[in-house]
Design an enzyme around this catalytic site. Sequence first.
Site, PDB file in Angstrom:
ATOM      1  N   CYS A 172      83.236  91.026  20.372  1.00  0.00           N
ATOM      2  CA  CYS A 172      83.450  91.005  18.917  1.00  0.00           C
ATOM      3  C   CYS A 172      82.132  91.149  18.170  1.00  0.00           C
ATOM      4  O   CYS A 172      82.011  91.948  17.238  1.00  0.00           O
ATOM      5  CB  CYS A 172      84.108  89.696  18.487  1.00  0.00           C
ATOM      6  SG  CYS A 172      85.711  89.371  19.219  1.00  0.00           S
ATOM      7  N   CYS A 178      82.704  85.305  20.730  1.00  0.00           N
ATOM      8  CA  CYS A 178      83.223  86.470  21.465  1.00  0.00           C
ATOM      9  C   CYS A 178      82.162  87.564  21.510  1.00  0.00           C
ATOM     10  O   CYS A 178      81.878  88.213  20.501  1.00  0.00           O
ATOM     11  CB  CYS A 178      84.492  86.959  20.774  1.00  0.00           C
ATOM     12  SG  CYS A 178      85.090  88.563  21.338  1.00  0.00           S
TER      13      CYS A 178
END
Length: 108
Positions: A32, A29
């Site tokens: 993230c 991600c």
Amino acid sequence: MAFTFTDSNVNEIIASGKPVVIDFWATWCGPCVGMSPAIDALAEKYADRVVVGKYNIDEQTDLAMANRIMSIPTILFFKNGEQVKDLRMAGSQTLANLEAQVEKLLAL
């Protein structure tokens, strides 16, 4: 540096009653990974007052399923052993936004 939450330790830490901030994330991600330095800075700033850490949804699943984590990054806040529903955050966040939410958590 941020704490690493796992299915074997997360419930005990939440139940301790201390304020807890959990970043649900994954290595694939981009947002993230990009937010990781902010989470680490938050963990360092509030080290004595709040447990701040990361929960990798690819390696751990129980807490993510229990809290219906549908997208990442998602950040949950806990105090006195309970999730603080009004402080849930989704999507990439700045350090300033995270700090503001932690201050709200501490004020509860």
